[in-house]
Scaffold this motif. Structure first.
Motif, short mmCIF file in Angstrom:
data_model
loop_
_atom_site.label_atom_id
_atom_site.label_comp_id
_atom_site.label_asym_id
_atom_site.label_seq_id
_atom_site.Cartn_x
_atom_site.Cartn_y
_atom_site.Cartn_z
N GLY A 38 0.82 -1.21 0.00
CA GLY A 38 0.00 0.00 0.00
C GLY A 38 0.84 1.24 0.00
N ASP A 39 0.54 2.17 -0.90
CA ASP A 39 1.32 3.41 -1.03
C ASP A 39 2.81 3.10 -1.18
OD1 ASP A 39 -0.95 4.98 -0.84
OD2 ASP A 39 -0.86 5.04 1.35
N SER A 40 3.11 2.07 -1.98
CA SER A 40 4.48 1.66 -2.31
C SER A 40 5.24 1.10 -1.12
CB SER A 40 5.28 2.84 -2.91
OG SER A 40 4.60 3.40 -4.00
N GLU A 41 4.52 0.72 -0.06
CA GLU A 41 5.16 0.18 1.13
C GLU A 41 4.70 -1.25 1.36
OE1 GLU A 41 7.72 0.04 4.33
OE2 GLU A 41 7.48 1.66 2.88
N PRO A 42 5.59 -2.27 1.19
CA PRO A 42 5.21 -3.67 1.42
C PRO A 42 4.84 -3.89 2.89
CG PRO A 42 7.24 -3.51 0.15
CD PRO A 42 6.96 -2.14 0.68
N GLN A 43 3.73 -4.60 3.11
CA GLN A 43 3.28 -4.90 4.46
C GLN A 43 3.76 -6.28 4.89
OE1 GLN A 43 1.79 -2.38 6.05
NE2 GLN A 43 1.96 -1.19 4.15
N GLU A 44 3.30 -6.73 6.04
CA GLU A 44 3.71 -8.01 6.58
C GLU A 44 3.17 -9.16 5.74
OE1 GLU A 44 3.32 -10.55 10.77
OE2 GLU A 44 2.50 -8.52 10.60
N MET A 45 3.97 -10.23 5.62
CA MET A 45 3.58 -11.41 4.85
C MET A 45 2.59 -12.24 5.66
SD MET A 45 4.07 -13.02 1.94
CE MET A 45 5.59 -12.33 1.31
N ASN A 46 1.49 -12.65 5.01
CA ASN A 46 0.47 -13.49 5.64
C ASN A 46 0.52 -14.89 5.05
OD1 ASN A 46 -1.43 -11.54 7.30
ND2 ASN A 46 -0.94 -10.49 5.39
N VAL A 47 0.19 -15.89 5.89
CA VAL A 47 0.16 -17.29 5.48
C VAL A 47 -1.29 -17.74 5.41
CG1 VAL A 47 0.94 -19.62 5.98
CG2 VAL A 47 2.41 -17.68 6.55
N ALA A 48 -1.66 -18.37 4.31
CA ALA A 48 -3.03 -18.84 4.12
C ALA A 48 -3.00 -20.27 3.59
CB ALA A 48 -3.79 -17.93 3.17
N ARG A 49 -4.18 -20.93 3.68
CA ARG A 49 -4.31 -22.30 3.20
C ARG A 49 -5.21 -22.42 1.98
NH1 ARG A 49 -0.24 -25.55 4.74
NH2 ARG A 49 0.27 -25.20 6.94
N SER A 50 -5.77 -21.32 1.55
CA SER A 50 -6.61 -21.33 0.36
C SER A 50 -6.50 -19.98 -0.33
CB SER A 50 -8.07 -21.64 0.72
OG SER A 50 -8.62 -20.58 1.48
N PHE A 51 -6.93 -19.93 -1.59
CA PHE A 51 -6.85 -18.68 -2.35
C PHE A 51 -7.81 -17.64 -1.79
CE2 PHE A 51 -7.91 -16.22 -6.31
CZ PHE A 51 -6.68 -15.58 -6.39
N SER A 52 -8.99 -18.07 -1.43
CA SER A 52 -9.96 -17.12 -0.86
C SER A 52 -9.47 -16.56 0.45
CB SER A 52 -11.32 -17.81 -0.67
OG SER A 52 -11.18 -18.95 0.17
N GLU A 53 -8.81 -17.38 1.27
CA GLU A 53 -8.25 -16.89 2.53
C GLU A 53 -7.14 -15.89 2.28
OE1 GLU A 53 -5.91 -18.63 6.49
OE2 GLU A 53 -6.86 -20.01 5.05
N ALA A 54 -6.30 -16.14 1.25
CA ALA A 54 -5.22 -15.20 0.94
C ALA A 54 -5.77 -13.84 0.50
CB ALA A 54 -4.33 -15.78 -0.14
N LEU A 55 -6.89 -13.86 -0.25
CA LEU A 55 -7.48 -12.60 -0.70
C LEU A 55 -8.22 -11.89 0.43
CD1 LEU A 55 -8.90 -13.59 -4.22
CD2 LEU A 55 -6.75 -12.43 -3.68
N SER A 56 -8.90 -12.66 1.28
CA SER A 56 -9.67 -12.05 2.36
C SER A 56 -8.78 -11.39 3.40
CB SER A 56 -10.56 -13.10 3.03
OG SER A 56 -9.76 -14.12 3.64
N ALA A 57 -7.50 -11.80 3.43
CA ALA A 57 -6.59 -11.16 4.39
C ALA A 57 -6.31 -9.72 4.03
CB ALA A 57 -5.28 -11.94 4.44
N HIS A 58 -6.71 -9.33 2.82
CA HIS A 58 -6.47 -7.95 2.36
C HIS A 58 -7.76 -7.34 1.84
CE1 HIS A 58 -2.25 -9.04 2.68
NE2 HIS A 58 -2.51 -10.10 1.94
#
Length: 376
Positions: A38-58
């Motif tokens: 966001g605003d050219s600043e990488p945020q913390e890496m999240n771990v997910a077990r599904s594609f929908s979970e990876a998208l819902s984290a953001h």
């Protein structure tokens, strides 16, 4: 000294992903890694077990993906058929894209289907111990402000082996070199900037490969002039690796040209086009150096063939010289071995010593003549 190298037929079979789950074992759930930029600043890496979970984290909020310069990056180190089906269903991918996702070993290319951009990138790693180039394939899917990176091999795009532990993979992405915190100006150009960065990283992997091939080419030159008979096979095998590099870099070059051709149609910023031109320049260098290596190996092969022919000619001279030396006493012995009654010196007491002396004398004379003419 020539490096021992196994035959091409002894190459290990690369790991292939099964398109169907085993009936006797329960497939392990895939692990996805996602982060928002966001605003050219990488945020913390999240771990997910599904594609929908990876998208819902953001999910969009006050500073979510809908904000300017916001990008969601999803990395899949090891995909599964179930995960690919989920991605295809969630984004309603075109059947052609779905088919490409389930089949690796493709050439580098870029295709756009409706709102989805599909890119195949090939990175390279040189395994110097066996003088082989290993190509790693990556599938990129971009829709809106989300970029999905699917690794098809056992390495990340910069050639680093993919760790087994989740913590190690997270540490890989949080490393200062890979957090992209120094690329804020580039990241402000949108998700296409991530595609450029990954493409640039993949192209940069070809330069160490070319350096390794160049070192082995120099070793082959020394091997050829030392008279090693195994040099020819090594030349052929190394030439095959150079041709593979040429083919893959040529497809990458066509990919960058296709991205450049679509820049105006899809409103790619001029700043990003400049970065893309830089990648094209790097690919031009790769193609030029690979072409020079291929030509050099062809010339080395010709030199090796000339040296082999010269050595064979020298060997034939020696064989012919000894054959002539042995022919003279054989001729004398054959004449005096015919056992005719009326032959000169047949009953002479010194006939036998004379025949032996004639044989030895002719042999010595021929040896001196051939030695003088450097045939022996």
């Amino acid at each position: 000294m020539a490096r021992a190298r196994r035959h091409k037929s002894e190459r290990p079979t690369r790991r292939k992903r099964s398109s169907m789950a085993s009936k006797t074992t329960v497939p392990e759930a895939p692990t996805l890694f996602s982060r928002r930029i966001g605003d050219s600043e990488p945020q913390e890496m999240n771990v997910a077990r599904s594609f929908s979970e990876a998208l819902s984290a953001h999910d969009p909020d006050d500073s979510g993906p809908t904000a300017p310069s916001s990008i969601t990056q999803v990395v899949i180190p090891r995909s599964t058929p179930g995960l690919l089906e989920e991605i295809a269903s969630t984004w309603q991918l075109h059947p052609v894209v779905v088919d490409d996702l389930f089949h690796a070993n493709q050439r580098a290319k870029v295709d756009r289907y409706d709102e989805v951009l599909f890119v195949v990138i090939k990175a390279a790693v040189y395994r110097d111990a066996i003088e082989e180039v290993e190509f790693n394939e990556f599938h990129l899917l971009m829709k809106d402000d989300v970029l999905v990176i699917i690794c098809q091999g056992d390495r990340f795009i910069d050639g680093t082996p993919i760790p087994e532990r989740v913590e190690d993979i997270t540490a890989y992405f949080t490393n200062e070199k890979r957090s992209w915190r120094t690329d804020r100006q580039l990241l402000s150009l949108g998700p296409e900037a991530l595609v450029y960065r990954l493409l640039d990283t993949a192209v940069d992997t070809y330069f160490p490969v070319l350096d390794g091939l160049q070192d082995d080419k120099d070793g082959i030159e020394r091997q050829v002039f030392s008279g090693d008979t195994a040099a020819a096979e090594r030349i052929y095998l190394l030439s095959q690796e150079v041709i593979d590099v040429l083919h893959n870099s040529t497809h990458l070059n066509r990919l960058t040209q296709a991205l450049g051709n679509g820049a105006a149609k899809y409103a790619i910023p001029d700043e990003l086009r400049a970065y893309l031109d830089d990648v094209t320049d790097h690919l031009t260098r790769v193609l030029a150096e690979a072409g020079e290596l291929r030509e050099a190996l062809s010339q080395i092969l010709n030199v090796n063939s000339t040296l082999v022919a010269q050595r064979q000619n020298e060997d034939m001279k020696k064989i012919s010289g000894w054959a002539a030396i042995l022919f003279a006493p054989t001729l004398v012995g054959a004449i005096y071995g015919m056992n005719f009654d009326d032959m000169p010196e047949l009953h002479w007491a010194f006939g036998y010593p004379m025949a032996l002396g004639l044989m030895l004398g002719l042999g010595i004379v021929l040896y001196v003549v051939f030695k003088t003419k450097k045939w022996m």
